[in-house]
Design a protein around this motif. Structure first.
Motif, PDB file in Angstrom:
ATOM      1  N   PRO A  30      24.888  36.309  33.046  1.00  0.00           N
ATOM      2  CA  PRO A  30      25.586  35.475  33.958  1.00  0.00           C
ATOM      3  C   PRO A  30      25.313  35.385  35.436  1.00  0.00           C
ATOM      4  O   PRO A  30      25.852  34.533  36.271  1.00  0.00           O
ATOM      5  N   PHE A  31      25.439  37.097  35.724  1.00  0.00           N
ATOM      6  CA  PHE A  31      25.938  37.571  37.261  1.00  0.00           C
ATOM      7  C   PHE A  31      24.819  37.065  37.708  1.00  0.00           C
ATOM      8  O   PHE A  31      24.410  37.072  39.268  1.00  0.00           O
ATOM      9  N   ASP A  32      23.126  37.623  37.011  1.00  0.00           N
ATOM     10  CA  ASP A  32      22.358  37.618  37.502  1.00  0.00           C
ATOM     11  C   ASP A  32      21.972  36.541  38.298  1.00  0.00           C
ATOM     12  O   ASP A  32      21.852  35.186  37.464  1.00  0.00           O
ATOM     13  N   GLN A  78      27.934  36.929  42.403  1.00  0.00           N
ATOM     14  CA  GLN A  78      30.124  37.764  42.040  1.00  0.00           C
ATOM     15  C   GLN A  78      30.878  36.991  41.508  1.00  0.00           C
ATOM     16  O   GLN A  78      31.686  37.732  41.253  1.00  0.00           O
ATOM     17  N   ALA A  79      31.215  36.076  42.373  1.00  0.00           N
ATOM     18  CA  ALA A  79      32.464  34.930  42.191  1.00  0.00           C
ATOM     19  C   ALA A  79      33.006  34.720  40.651  1.00  0.00           C
ATOM     20  O   ALA A  79      31.675  34.687  39.834  1.00  0.00           O
ATOM     21  N   MET A  80      33.835  34.857  40.684  1.00  0.00           N
ATOM     22  CA  MET A  80      34.719  34.116  39.166  1.00  0.00           C
ATOM     23  C   MET A  80      35.606  33.988  39.271  1.00  0.00           C
ATOM     24  O   MET A  80      36.591  34.122  39.638  1.00  0.00           O
ATOM     25  N   ASN A  81      35.424  33.096  38.839  1.00  0.00           N
ATOM     26  CA  ASN A  81      37.538  32.213  38.729  1.00  0.00           C
ATOM     27  C   ASN A  81      37.808  32.391  37.564  1.00  0.00           C
ATOM     28  O   ASN A  81      37.739  32.167  36.376  1.00  0.00           O
ATOM     29  N   ASN A  82      39.209  33.010  38.480  1.00  0.00           N
ATOM     30  CA  ASN A  82      40.037  33.590  37.164  1.00  0.00           C
ATOM     31  C   ASN A  82      41.435  32.722  36.988  1.00  0.00           C
ATOM     32  O   ASN A  82      42.464  33.328  36.663  1.00  0.00           O
ATOM     33  N   TRP A  83      41.662  31.294  37.217  1.00  0.00           N
ATOM     34  CA  TRP A  83      42.566  30.754  37.451  1.00  0.00           C
ATOM     35  C   TRP A  83      43.179  29.547  36.636  1.00  0.00           C
ATOM     36  O   TRP A  83      43.884  28.424  36.313  1.00  0.00           O
ATOM     37  N   ASP A  84      41.524  28.892  36.003  1.00  0.00           N
ATOM     38  CA  ASP A  84      41.362  27.505  35.578  1.00  0.00           C
ATOM     39  C   ASP A  84      41.189  28.115  33.434  1.00  0.00           C
ATOM     40  O   ASP A  84      41.289  28.595  33.459  1.00  0.00           O
ATOM     41  N   SER A  85      41.584  26.127  33.454  1.00  0.00           N
ATOM     42  CA  SER A  85      41.551  25.741  32.515  1.00  0.00           C
ATOM     43  C   SER A  85      40.515  26.997  31.236  1.00  0.00           C
ATOM     44  O   SER A  85      40.507  27.457  30.155  1.00  0.00           O
ATOM     45  N   GLY A 116      45.006  39.677  45.000  1.00  0.00           N
ATOM     46  CA  GLY A 116      44.681  39.013  44.611  1.00  0.00           C
ATOM     47  C   GLY A 116      43.007  38.576  43.393  1.00  0.00           C
ATOM     48  O   GLY A 116      42.835  39.121  43.662  1.00  0.00           O
ATOM     49  N   GLY A 117      43.155  37.965  43.181  1.00  0.00           N
ATOM     50  CA  GLY A 117      42.819  37.086  42.365  1.00  0.00           C
ATOM     51  C   GLY A 117      41.281  36.560  42.365  1.00  0.00           C
ATOM     52  O   GLY A 117      40.939  36.626  44.074  1.00  0.00           O
ATOM     53  N   ALA A 118      40.274  36.386  41.966  1.00  0.00           N
ATOM     54  CA  ALA A 118      39.078  35.381  42.430  1.00  0.00           C
ATOM     55  C   ALA A 118      38.435  33.777  41.408  1.00  0.00           C
ATOM     56  O   ALA A 118      38.882  34.063  40.456  1.00  0.00           O
ATOM     57  N   ALA A 119      38.180  33.126  42.422  1.00  0.00           N
ATOM     58  CA  ALA A 119      37.649  31.645  41.672  1.00  0.00           C
ATOM     59  C   ALA A 119      36.585  31.377  42.506  1.00  0.00           C
ATOM     60  O   ALA A 119      36.084  31.240  43.535  1.00  0.00           O
ATOM     61  N   LEU A 120      36.033  30.231  41.384  1.00  0.00           N
ATOM     62  CA  LEU A 120      35.217  28.825  41.713  1.00  0.00           C
ATOM     63  C   LEU A 120      34.208  27.792  40.788  1.00  0.00           C
ATOM     64  O   LEU A 120      34.653  28.441  40.143  1.00  0.00           O
TER      65      LEU A 120
END
Length: 240
Positions: free
Chosen positions: A212-214, A174-181, A25-29
């Motif tokens: 940016p992850f800090d 560490q969350a990262m959105n890999n699915w939106d526009s 799976g991926g990650a998103a938020l």
């Protein structure tokens, strides 16, 4: 005022596939907002926040995890963890850390203030005054950001920041959105308050990390952006 970075736009999707065993799976938020006030902690109580997490095992499904660790509502579990699961709730990979709840304890502000003053008095009698320290957790990150914001004149409160973080990333720095526009455009939303790189660069606050992850840098930049666009992070209650 610095140029605004394009922030992420949420994409509505309908869950059509059933829940299946853990795979890949991926990650998103994403982030929300209330009323502009000065940068300060919650006035009446000091929240002590800790996240309850579960590590996905081989063969797990959201339905199975929800029944064992929550009220049994897998859709609610997915919504809380969409940032780390990705766009497909039917695919969760082994080893993924999911937030299944939070623990909140509250100490009265008066008690906390008295205890802090007592400790400070004792410390000053033994050693010279030292730089303020913060715990390396969600509570500490928010408090450090609030102190930076107060120095820079950026409005926002503890409750406003905490509410948005929980909605956007469930407290995962560490969350990262890999699915939106934004992700499709090559600028995925990142960190506690899901900020894209152009926005982070435009609203970065001097004295904080350029990563940016800090956690502190992410919170402070997001609050600076929210202040410029909405008056305060407290006024954000949805995608911004």
């Amino acid at each position: 005022m610095p140029a605004r970075g394009k922030h992420r736009r949420p994409r509505n999707s309908t869950l059509t596939r059933g829940i299946v065993a853990a795979g890949t799976g991926g990650a998103a938020l994403a982030l929300p907002l209330v009323g502009a006030t000065g940068a300060q902690a919650a006035p009446n109580a000091v929240p002590q926040v800790s996240l309850v997490t579960y590590k996905v095992a081989e063969g797990d499904t959201l339905s199975k995890i929800a029944k064992a660790h929550t009220t049994g509502d897998w859709k609610k579990l997915y919504k809380a963890n969409r940032a780390v699961i990705g766009d497909d709730p039917a695919i969760i990979r082994p080893g993924l850390q999911l937030t299944v709840g939070t623990k909140n304890g509250r100490t009265s502000a008066k008690t906390a203030t008295t205890a802090t003053a007592s400790k400070a008095s004792t410390a000053s009698a033994v050693t010279p005054a030292s730089a303020k320290t913060y715990t390396d957790d969600l509570d500490g990150w928010i408090r450090q950001s609030l102190d930076v914001m107060a120095q820079q004149g950026i409005p926002g409160t503890y409750d406003g920041i905490y509410r948005n973080i929980i909605r956007e990333s469930s407290g995962n720095p560490q969350a990262m959105n890999n699915w939106d526009s934004n992700a499709v455009a090559g600028t995925p939303s990142k960190g506690l308050l899901q900020v894209i790189d152009p926005t982070f660069s435009a609203y970065h606050v001097t004295g904080t990390s350029l990563d940016p992850f800090d956690p502190v840098a992410n919170i402070t930049a997001a609050c600076n952006y929210a202040a410029a666009r909405y008056g305060s992070i407290d006024n954000v209650f949805g995608a911004y």
